[in-house]
Design a protein around this motif. Structure first.
Motif, PDB file in Angstrom:
ATOM      1  N   PHE A   1      95.916 129.488  40.773  1.00 48.35           N
ATOM      2  CA  PHE A   1      97.290 129.582  40.287  1.00 48.35           C
ATOM      3  C   PHE A   1      98.252 129.832  41.441  1.00 48.35           C
ATOM      4  N   ALA A   2      97.936 130.821  42.289  1.00 51.64           N
ATOM      5  CA  ALA A   2      98.804 131.149  43.425  1.00 51.64           C
ATOM      6  C   ALA A   2      98.887 129.992  44.420  1.00 51.64           C
ATOM      7  N   GLN A   3      97.772 129.322  44.653  1.00 50.71           N
ATOM      8  CA  GLN A   3      97.766 128.190  45.590  1.00 50.71           C
ATOM      9  C   GLN A   3      98.530 126.992  45.032  1.00 50.71           C
ATOM     10  N   SER A   4      98.594 126.869  43.716  1.00 54.10           N
ATOM     11  CA  SER A   4      99.267 125.731  43.087  1.00 54.10           C
ATOM     12  C   SER A   4     100.773 125.913  42.981  1.00 54.10           C
ATOM     13  N   LEU A   5     101.235 127.143  43.031  1.00 50.63           N
ATOM     14  CA  LEU A   5     102.672 127.406  43.008  1.00 50.63           C
ATOM     15  C   LEU A   5     103.235 127.136  44.404  1.00 50.63           C
ATOM     16  N   PRO A   6     104.318 126.381  44.521  1.00 52.75           N
ATOM     17  CA  PRO A   6     104.836 126.001  45.828  1.00 52.75           C
ATOM     18  C   PRO A   6     105.229 127.166  46.736  1.00 52.75           C
ATOM     19  N   ASP A   7     105.817 128.225  46.201  1.00 57.02           N
ATOM     20  CA  ASP A   7     106.283 129.350  47.012  1.00 57.02           C
ATOM     21  C   ASP A   7     105.782 130.635  46.366  1.00 57.02           C
ATOM     22  N   SER A   8     104.518 130.980  46.645  1.00 63.03           N
ATOM     23  CA  SER A   8     103.943 132.137  45.954  1.00 63.03           C
ATOM     24  C   SER A   8     103.151 133.021  46.900  1.00 63.03           C
ATOM     25  N   SER A   9     102.883 134.204  46.412  1.00 64.65           N
ATOM     26  CA  SER A   9     101.972 135.121  47.095  1.00 64.65           C
ATOM     27  C   SER A   9     101.054 135.717  46.032  1.00 64.65           C
ATOM     28  N   LEU A  10      99.890 136.127  46.466  1.00 66.59           N
ATOM     29  CA  LEU A  10      98.874 136.686  45.573  1.00 66.59           C
ATOM     30  C   LEU A  10      98.544 138.094  46.014  1.00 66.59           C
ATOM     31  N   SER A  11      98.521 139.015  45.067  1.00 71.00           N
ATOM     32  CA  SER A  11      98.084 140.386  45.314  1.00 71.00           C
ATOM     33  C   SER A  11      96.904 140.676  44.403  1.00 71.00           C
TER      34      SER A  11
END
Length: 150
Positions: A110-120
């Motif tokens: 999900f985080a990798q598929s969002l263009p401008d995201s970060s994952l915690s």
């Protein structure tokens, strides 16, 4: 008016949709105490302060069921894979390593598929990392907001 219980809320759900709850069996993995829910999934137990807050608010079953149930059913049945890459705002994905509902691999996708995201990833958290690790969760949320609001 009929008292709302987990049993009659379950009866009002569409066929195939099940409520889950916390069981009594525990297991420790990597120093994290996890509880088996009614379906055998592992989840960190609800912290006492969250249980107290929910009790003061009247519990989870007191929320209006119509719109909430529609949202839950849509959440678990809709396929958003073609929409996620089109999101054009900064996004923050927060998850607990032990979420029985959303496995870490799915949240990473999900985080990798969002263009401008970060994952915690809250290392001791489950489905609700804000409950199990509020300090880490809040620190990560504030960092995301600072980056996004510049």
């Amino acid at each position: 008016m009929t008292a709302r219980t987990a049993k009659n809320v379950q009866a009002s759900l569409p066929k195939g949709v099940q409520l889950t709850g916390h069981g009594k069996s525990f297991r420790t993995i990597d120093g994290v105490r996890l509880v088996y829910d009614d379906h055998g999934s592992l989840e960190p137990p609800m912290p006492p302060h969250v249980g107290q807050l929910l009790t003061e608010l009247g519990g989870l079953v007191d929320f209006p069921e119509g719109a909430l149930l529609q949202l839950i059913v849509d959440h678990f049945t809709a396929d958003w894979r073609d929409v996620v890459p089109t999101v054009n705002v900064p996004s923050w994905v927060a998850t607990g390593r032990y979420s029985p509902s959303f496995p870490l691999a799915g949240m990473q996708w999900f985080a990798q598929s969002l263009p401008d995201s970060s994952l915690s990833v809250c290392e001791k958290g489950g489905h609700r990392p804000q409950w199990n690790e509020p300090e880490d969760f809040n620190r990560e949320l504030l960092a995301f907001l600072r980056r996004s609001l510049r």
